[in-house]
Design a protein around this motif. Sequence first.
Motif, short mmCIF file in Angstrom:
data_model
loop_
_atom_site.label_atom_id
_atom_site.label_comp_id
_atom_site.label_asym_id
_atom_site.label_seq_id
_atom_site.Cartn_x
_atom_site.Cartn_y
_atom_site.Cartn_z
N SER A 645 0.84 -1.21 0.00
CA SER A 645 0.00 0.00 0.00
C SER A 645 0.87 1.25 0.00
CB SER A 645 -0.94 0.00 1.20
OG SER A 645 -0.22 0.13 2.42
N PHE A 646 2.03 1.19 0.67
CA PHE A 646 2.97 2.32 0.62
C PHE A 646 3.52 2.49 -0.81
CE2 PHE A 646 3.92 1.32 5.30
CZ PHE A 646 2.95 2.23 5.72
N GLU A 647 3.75 1.35 -1.49
CA GLU A 647 4.20 1.41 -2.87
C GLU A 647 3.15 2.09 -3.76
OE1 GLU A 647 7.23 0.01 -4.44
OE2 GLU A 647 7.77 0.34 -2.34
N VAL A 648 1.89 1.85 -3.44
CA VAL A 648 0.81 2.50 -4.18
C VAL A 648 0.85 4.00 -3.94
CG1 VAL A 648 -1.70 2.75 -4.36
CG2 VAL A 648 -0.69 0.47 -4.24
N LYS A 649 0.98 4.40 -2.65
CA LYS A 649 1.00 5.83 -2.31
C LYS A 649 2.19 6.53 -2.94
CE LYS A 649 -1.39 5.14 2.09
NZ LYS A 649 -1.26 5.16 3.57
N ASP A 650 3.30 5.82 -3.07
CA ASP A 650 4.50 6.41 -3.66
C ASP A 650 4.44 6.45 -5.19
OD1 ASP A 650 5.55 6.80 -1.15
OD2 ASP A 650 6.75 4.96 -1.17
N GLY A 651 3.36 5.93 -5.75
CA GLY A 651 3.21 5.96 -7.20
C GLY A 651 4.02 4.90 -7.93
N HIS A 652 4.32 3.81 -7.23
CA HIS A 652 5.14 2.76 -7.84
C HIS A 652 4.30 1.68 -8.51
CE1 HIS A 652 8.65 3.82 -4.91
NE2 HIS A 652 8.42 4.76 -5.81
N VAL A 653 3.20 1.25 -7.87
CA VAL A 653 2.37 0.17 -8.42
C VAL A 653 0.95 0.66 -8.64
CG1 VAL A 653 3.78 -1.61 -7.34
CG2 VAL A 653 1.74 -0.78 -6.17
N ASP A 654 0.21 -0.06 -9.47
CA ASP A 654 -1.15 0.32 -9.87
C ASP A 654 -2.12 0.14 -8.70
OD1 ASP A 654 -3.91 -0.09 -10.98
OD2 ASP A 654 -2.85 0.29 -12.86
N PRO A 655 -2.81 1.22 -8.29
CA PRO A 655 -3.72 1.11 -7.13
C PRO A 655 -4.91 0.18 -7.37
CG PRO A 655 -3.93 3.26 -8.21
CD PRO A 655 -2.75 2.58 -8.82
N GLU A 656 -5.47 0.18 -8.59
CA GLU A 656 -6.62 -0.67 -8.87
C GLU A 656 -6.23 -2.15 -8.88
OE1 GLU A 656 -10.61 -1.73 -9.88
OE2 GLU A 656 -9.64 -0.05 -8.86
N LEU A 657 -5.08 -2.45 -9.45
CA LEU A 657 -4.62 -3.83 -9.45
C LEU A 657 -4.33 -4.30 -8.03
CD1 LEU A 657 -2.21 -3.89 -12.53
CD2 LEU A 657 -4.51 -4.84 -12.38
N PHE A 658 -3.77 -3.43 -7.20
CA PHE A 658 -3.51 -3.81 -5.81
C PHE A 658 -4.82 -4.04 -5.06
CE2 PHE A 658 -2.93 -2.37 -1.33
CZ PHE A 658 -2.24 -3.48 -0.89
N ARG A 659 -5.83 -3.19 -5.34
CA ARG A 659 -7.13 -3.38 -4.69
C ARG A 659 -7.71 -4.75 -5.05
NH1 ARG A 659 -12.24 -3.50 -5.84
NH2 ARG A 659 -11.88 -3.08 -8.05
N ILE A 660 -7.65 -5.10 -6.32
CA ILE A 660 -8.18 -6.40 -6.77
C ILE A 660 -7.37 -7.53 -6.14
CG2 ILE A 660 -8.58 -7.87 -8.78
CD1 ILE A 660 -8.89 -5.27 -10.42
N PHE A 661 -6.05 -7.37 -6.11
CA PHE A 661 -5.17 -8.38 -5.51
C PHE A 661 -5.56 -8.62 -4.06
CE2 PHE A 661 -1.32 -9.60 -3.21
CZ PHE A 661 -0.82 -10.63 -4.00
N ARG A 662 -5.81 -7.54 -3.34
CA ARG A 662 -6.13 -7.65 -1.91
C ARG A 662 -7.51 -8.24 -1.69
NH1 ARG A 662 -4.17 -3.14 2.32
NH2 ARG A 662 -4.42 -4.38 4.22
#
Length: 674
Positions: A645-662
């Motif tokens: 989630s920190f990687e998402v906030k830092d603009g490193h990984v896709d937030p929507e893909l992380f949401r689906i992953f979680r």
Amino acid sequence: MTTRETHDTELSDLAPFVIARAVEVETRLGEGVRVELHGTITEIQRGGAMVIAASSAALRRGTLEPYLARIAEGRIGLVLVGQLPDDALEQLPRQAAIAQVADLVQADPLYLAVSGCLERIELRLASERRSKWLDRYRYELGEIIEISHAITQERDLDRLLGLILEKSRFITGSDAGSIYVVEESPKTGEKLLRFKLSQNESVSFESKEFTIPLSTSSVAGAAAVMRRPINIPDVYELAPPSKKPDLADRPPSDAARDTLSSDTVALFTFDPSFDRKVGYRTKSMIALPMISAEDEVIGVIQLINRKRDPKARLSERWEEGEILPYDQRSEDLLSTLASQAGIALENALLYDEIRRIFDGFVRASVQAIEQRDPTTSGHSLRVSIFSVGLAKAVDRIDAGPYCATRFTRRDLKELEYASLLHDFGKIGVREEVLVKAKKLYPHQLTEVRRRFEYAALELEARLLRKKLEAIEGGASRAEFDALVQASARERAELERALELVLAANEPTVLREGDFTKIAEIGQRTYEDAKGRACPLLTPEEVISLQVTKGSLGERELDEIRSHVVHSRNFLSKIPWGKNFDRIPEIAGNHHERLDGTGYPEGRREEAIPLPSKIMSIADIYDALTARDRPYKRAMPVERALDILSFEVKDGHVDPELFRIFREAEVWREAAGVG
């Protein structure tokens, strides 16, 4: 009877005269002619053609009403006897086969009229049969072409077998069927028939794959061994008496003997245990071999119970006539399909073999890479499972920016291979860098320890020299003790310096102030055997120990990062074909970040392929949660998700893909994978 008398005769009086004349001409009409009286109407029938004879007055009196529709269609001929009213023929369409006889004085006019009408009806019926045959031929040809196209396009072996069986049943109207594939026993090299699947419209049951000997002991085996169709009107006629349920002992039926030679009948039997188990009744059966382009039998199609009504469902007690034998037309159609199916199956088997070889090569390559770094064993496999799992989860969503995104089977397989091979470029990275668990390489640490040990011995030797000089110079006890205490302090400092080096060598975050202390230790020296001043730490070792986080220096990190370039370069040299041509691109971008701070090219979000974004999340998650390694402990799932989630906030990984992953809890799909 005169003409005038005929005109005045009632219908009931005319019929016997028609029959009498018809009987006279019956022999002239040929064999198979049947003459019958039905009230005032005389029917004359030959084969499927029929002519009726009646008085012309029948038109006025409505006696012909039951026949008019078929007469109008030209399916029944009409012979009228007597004078016709002026408008009589206008009541019937032109295609009707109609003849008129003035009287019954002579048999010839009646014969010619009836014969002419019969011929016209026979010609019409023959034309209809030809038309129906042509329509059926066109339909069957169209179905064969469509089926051939369908089976030649299918590459998945299991789906192809199901399609072949389904279409074979369709064109023959079969209720059930099975399909077998020829294979070789890995232990004995013996040829076997593997039962792959079955279909049945009337009963449901579970079936499992099994093998039977490739011999004439079974119907399917006999078709394969003899390389020809085996067509059995009633399989219960083949069963031995001891296995025949509710059947009297009797030899095979004449129909079975017509289909199979007497020596063939004795080759195989029928086991009715399946029928008893599921409540079914097998009767007609046909089995055809599928032959490859290399003229080898590679499979068998076996169909059961050709139905009169293809849409009907059969019960255990079906009525006689519901199930038909497989006629020559069915056998010809099935043979045509089987020849196409044999080639398609051969291609699918070759394709499947190539796929398995290729899949084995990919996995062997992954194993070879991971053997260079056993601590990361299983990482590539888990990343592939996470990546494919996340792609499937994306495929299921119906809202959000990826609601229209769909992954085909080919896309998923491409992502799987790209994920398995994403670290293949590590083959171009020095092994000592790959497995570097601490800031100093093992040989460097050994060298550092050796120096400190030598420095300690040199310190002890120096103390002994000073003691000797003090004794020779008559030093006091206090001076002598001061020498010992100074040497002890130096020894303690040396030991603290070594402890600091060992602590700094761990791949943890460097404590505040240790950076300067390491630099100071690097300035300290000791004298070697030749009296030369030598540093306790070399400049390279100082730089390594001053790494603030992890175990790798910048140059080593660059070398590790280069594996992505190596992966892309290596994978680009493989002729993947059109199905997997994006593998190098997908694998080569899994370390890119949405904000452009990733490597190797610093691509931004819009330039990174979606599969690479998916793999990036899978790669980070597994790196965090993988089992304990020499340089770190396994991280709990929630902690790893927090870091992502920190990687998402830092603009490193896709937030929507992380949401689906979680939300999909994709990580559960790799549970138990090493």
